[in-house]
Design an enzyme around this catalytic site. Structure first.
Site, PDB file in Angstrom:
ATOM      1  N   GLY A 146       1.089  -1.292   0.055  1.00 46.97           N
ATOM      2  CA  GLY A 146      -0.007  -0.122  -0.116  1.00 46.97           C
ATOM      3  C   GLY A 146       0.847   1.209   0.198  1.00 46.97           C
ATOM      4  N   CYS A 147       0.490   2.481  -0.077  1.00 46.76           N
ATOM      5  CA  CYS A 147       1.250   3.471  -0.291  1.00 46.76           C
ATOM      6  C   CYS A 147       0.572   4.953  -0.389  1.00 46.76           C
ATOM      7  CB  CYS A 147       1.881   3.549  -1.855  1.00 46.76           C
ATOM      8  SG  CYS A 147       2.084   2.036  -2.453  1.00 46.76           S
ATOM      9  N   GLY A 148       1.371   5.958  -0.293  1.00 53.27           N
ATOM     10  CA  GLY A 148       1.088   7.115  -0.437  1.00 53.27           C
ATOM     11  C   GLY A 148       1.957   7.838  -1.762  1.00 53.27           C
ATOM     12  N   HIS A 166       6.904   8.875  -3.752  1.00 55.76           N
ATOM     13  CA  HIS A 166       5.778   7.579  -3.344  1.00 55.76           C
ATOM     14  C   HIS A 166       6.630   7.274  -2.086  1.00 55.76           C
ATOM     15  CE1 HIS A 166       4.975   3.419  -3.467  1.00 55.76           C
ATOM     16  NE2 HIS A 166       4.028   3.943  -4.053  1.00 55.76           N
ATOM     17  N   THR A 167       5.889   6.910  -1.091  1.00 54.12           N
ATOM     18  CA  THR A 167       6.229   6.278  -0.041  1.00 54.12           C
ATOM     19  C   THR A 167       5.511   5.076   0.034  1.00 54.12           C
ATOM     20  OG1 THR A 167       6.112   6.274   2.531  1.00 54.12           O
ATOM     21  CG2 THR A 167       4.361   7.604   1.592  1.00 54.12           C
TER      22      THR A 167
END
Lengths: 502, 358
Positions: free
Chosen positions: B11-13, B180-181
């Site tokens: 999952g990510c931000g 992106h994280t």
């Protein structure tokens, strides 16, 4: 007469206390098991096939059909059917025939495959609240779409798409000819196909005029006997299918006995009444892949380029054969697996030739991808699809659609007794005897078949939702979402599926 | 076609911005925006991509390569020397960060394919893609993680702030940025697994899980792509490459193929549109990205944001002057642009396409 030493498989019994002597069992049984003895029903149990027509129509529930408890001595090697067939062959010198798909206990790969579901990292989708798409288009697809700018500046298609057949659910009806099944049974299929936005297939028996109103939902078939084939017939449906082989009897032809060829069947097949309808083993103008190509294009020329399907039995070398068929110009490859049904086949052929459909789908889909031609044709998979789960697994292995026949017949009353070849089907399905076919009311049974397709549609949508996808395109060929249970490494390798736990 | 792969899930931000006037924007903004969404990652991967950072070498492909050990470097350099004109080689500048104790050897090469290697009808782009595929799939311990012109990706295992500090992202200026994280939910720890994922000048940051991965992968393999990373993002990148670069689809058409409208909507369209959308879906069914995702993809001429067909992952967009922002959360935009002129949540499946002015 010499009494057969092949013991009856079933015992038909009547509870004499309950029996009111209404004679409905006599009337309903197409096999002549029951007769009137003056004061009671007389039973000839050796004729019983356990189709359960009498059981359902006995108003007093007085009838019971049980498996004959008297069997040969238990023997893990010499099975009941081995001994029974030998006895029958000793008596007749003939080839024991059978109907339906093989019932022998070979491994069923469908039952060793399980489907994935979403948890947390990707959400499942609720088909009751969100759209869920099963629509499928059968036919050749280009590898890419070319667009050009129209006068209004908006993109337009540069080239027309090759012809596509739209089906609302990737489940269609397998070919079953008028002759092998009754006209009423064909009407049930046609009616349900139209209602569900799917397809039925004439099989090799021509197209009866009563089915013309359903032509937008019909594939017409051309097989080795060329029964009923003329330009009008070729153009009647949405596609033409060349039948090379059938899963239940790979490599052999068909034989519809003259007794099953009354006027209507004869007219539709364009043969004389009462003559045997013999379909040769090969098509006599197809002895090679290049011959097939010529027939495919002859049919395309005759039909203004309708899609052409080529149906083959799943055999050992199915991947290479399918590749050849696609390269020969077919728009659809129809694969019929080992478990596929039949109206009549030698049981020795049905039970020992060919390969199960699961392997065939995987091998063909892989091969067409390796050769970069998977888009050139759709794959229809048939041969033992028993439920929407089997259908989902077949799609995930790589099929564009499945085709069902036995399941459709079961909605009409069939119990898979396997005696279709006798022409005595008490349910009015695989018979031409007017007193039997009259029982199959096309409208009533079409509703039941529509119910089945709707039920499977709902189930497929639930499966898609659990998988977190909302279009069937994302299930098709998505083997990542299948896992094998109890399958050996090589089988998993062929299927392109990981074992459960990985 | 080996099916015994282990797919990478995370999952990510994500966040990105573009100046349509090609104004150079320092890296500090994107770092600040990304760091605001620290809780969308778990410190196991972050990265940045920037366009316009190598103006002096803008005609050369900038290969960013990570090496697990120096011996691998020799193998790769031998290959590059045989196939490319190598204009410049340098280690990517990095700075010690306490939280990052181990890192691969990071080197960048500015290269051009040797003319004599472009035999037959192979296009220069295809030659470069083939090289990237070859090295990434065949040379154990070497990985080309950026291969575009005048752009570059910087990524690794760590928090957004640590990775930014490690690469000194603030020292770069570009007119398009993506970042992106990551929140990987299985075995983490490989630098190449972080986003952005790039190929030529495509750079993709992606939040979500592509539930159609299995068929997308097999579809791409039919066209010769080698999927070595086993991430959803890799699939997205190659699909864009196939549809846009190889098949010549416009970005809106490609976006419509990857996140197609529902049939019900297509059926209601007027004839020309209906024919186009129907053909796209019929032809590119196996390329349909299904499952929850929001994606930003940068390319040489612009930035695009796409959501899945029923918007199962967040994506917010905003405009201020010549800059368009897109991010997982509005707060990540407001952190660097407190008063945008317009803020909106793009609708499911409807791409936000921003192009640079000429």
């Amino acid at each position: 007469m010499f009494k057969s030493l092949a013991p009856p498989e079933y015992l038909a019994t009547i509870d004499r206390e309950k029996c009111i002597r209404c004679k409905r069992c006599i009337q309903n049984c197409g096999w002549g098991v029951y007769s009137w003895g003056g004061d009671k029903i007389v039973i000839n149990t050796s004729k019983c096939v356990k189709c359960l027509r009498c059981y359902h129509y006995c108003p007093e529930e007085a009838i019971e059909i049980v498996d004959n408890p008297t069997k040969f001595k238990n023997n893990a090697y010499w099975g009941f059917h081995n001994i029974r067939n030998i006895k029958r062959q000793a008596e007749t010198g003939g080839i024991p025939l059978t109907g339906m798909g093989s019932d022998l206990p070979y491994t069923i790969l469908f039952d060793n495959l399980l489907i994935d579901a979403c948890q947390v990292t990707n959400p499942s989708i609720d088909p009751l609240r969100e759209p869920m798409e099963l629509r499928t288009y059968l036919g050749k697809k280009p590898s890419s779409v070319e667009l050009e700018k129209g006068k209004d500046g908006k993109p337009r298609l540069k080239d027309r798409m090759p012809p596509q057949i739209k089906i609302e659910v990737p489940i269609i009806f397998s070919p079953m000819s008028f002759g092998s099944i009754s006209l009423n049974a064909q009407k049930v299929l046609a009616h349900a196909a139209r209602e569900c936005g799917i397809l039925m297939n004439t099989g090799e028996g021509g197209l009866h005029e009563d089915l013309l109103p359903y032509k937008d939902n019909i594939i017409v078939q051309v097989a080795s006997g060329r029964f009923g084939v003329n330009p009008e017939y070729l153009n009647a449906g949405v596609a033409v299918e060349i039948k090379i082989g059938q899963g239940a009897k790979p490599g052999i032809g068909g034989h519809l006995p003259g007794e099953k060829i009354p006027l209507e069947v004869a007219r539709t097949r364009m043969i004389p009444v009462g003559t045997d309808a013999l379909s040769p083993a090969p098509q006599h103008d197809i002895y090679s892949i290049e011959d097939l190509r010529q027939l495919i294009y002859a049919i395309k020329e005759a039909t203004n380029y309708k899609p052409v399907s080529v149906k083959i039995a799943a055999v050992h070398n199915v991947a290479a054969i399918a590749s050849g068929i696609v390269r020969a110009g077919a728009d659809i490859v129809y694969l019929d697996g080992f478990r596929g049904g039949t109206g009549a086949a030698p049981s020795i052929i049905r039970d020992h030739l060919g390969i199960p459909i699961e392997y065939a789908i995987a091998a063909v889909d892989d091969r067409l991808r390796q050769e970069g031609i998977r888009n050139e044709a759709s794959i229809i998979a048939a041969g033992g699809i028993r439920s929407s789960a089997d259908a989902a697994k077949a799609l995930a292995l790589g099929a564009d659609s499945v085709a069902i026949a036995t399941a459709a017949l079961i909605t009409m009353g069939c119990t898979t007794c396997g005696k279709c070849y006798t022409g005595n089907c008490s349910w009015g399905i695989t018979t031409q005897r007017p007193e039997l076919t009259a029982r199959l009311d096309p409208e009533i049974y079409a509703d039941r078949l529509v119910n089945l397709i709707h039920a499977w549609t709902h189930e497929l949508k639930e499966i898609l939702g659990a998988l977190g996808i909302n279009a069937v395109e994302s299930l098709r060929g998505n083997r990542e979402r299948l896992r094998g249970v109890g399958l050996d490494t090589q089988t998993l390798d062929i299927l392109g599926v990981k074992p459960a736990g990985r | 076609m080996d099916h015994n792969y282990q797919k990478d899930i995370s999952g990510c931000g994500l966040t990105g911005l573009i100046s349509t006037k090609k104004r150079m924007i320092g890296g500090a903004d994107i770092v600040k925006s990304l760091c605001l969404m620290n809780d969308r990652g778990n410190g196991l991967g972050a990265g940045y991509a920037a366009y316009g950072i190598y103006p002096k070498f803008k005609d050369f492909y900038a290969f960013h390569i990570m090496f697990d050990e120096p011996s691998v470097r020799r193998t790769v350099e031998e290959y590059l020397k045989n196939n490319y004109k190598v204009e410049k080689v340098e280690e990517i500048p990095t700075f010690p960060v306490k939280a990052i104790s181990i890192s691969p050897l990071l080197v960048r090469y500015f290269v051009q394919p040797l003319k004599e290697r472009l035999v037959g009808e192979i296009a220069e782009d295809d030659f470069v893609v083939n090289s990237v595929m070859k090295i990434n799939s065949e040379v154990e311990g070497a990985y080309i993680f950026s291969s575009g012109k005048n752009m570059g990706a910087f990524k690794g295992v760590g928090n957004p702030s640590d990775i930014a500090e490690f690469f000194r992202i603030e020292d770069y200026s570009g007119y398009i940025w993506t970042a992106h994280t990551r929140f990987p939910t299985n075995t983490p720890g490989w630098w190449g697994g972080a986003h952005p994922f790039t190929l030529l000048d495509w750079s993709i940051v992606h939040n979500g899980e592509i539930s159609s991965y299995g068929i997308n992968k097999r579809y791409l393999e039919m066209y010769g792509y080698k999927l070595t990373l086993l991430t959803d993002t890799e699939v997205v990148t190659y699909l864009l490459d196939l549809l846009i670069r190889k098949h010549g689809l416009s970005i809106p058409a490609a976006a419509m193929a990857l996140a197609s409208p529902f049939w019900k909507k297509i059926d209601e369209m007027e004839k020309d549109d209906r024919e186009v959308l129907t053909a796209l879906r019929q032809t590119y069914g196996s390329a349909l990205l299904n499952g929850p995702f929001s994606i930003l993809f940068g390319h040489g001429k612009g930035l695009v944001g796409i959501n899945d067909r029923i918007k199962l992952r967040p994506l917010v967009a905003a405009v201020k002057d010549d800059i368009t922002y897109m991010a997982s959360e509005e707060s990540a935009i407001r952190a660097i642009c407190p008063a945008p002129e317009k803020v909106w949540a793009p609708r499911a499946g409807q791409p936000v396409i921003v192009e640079l002015e000429d």
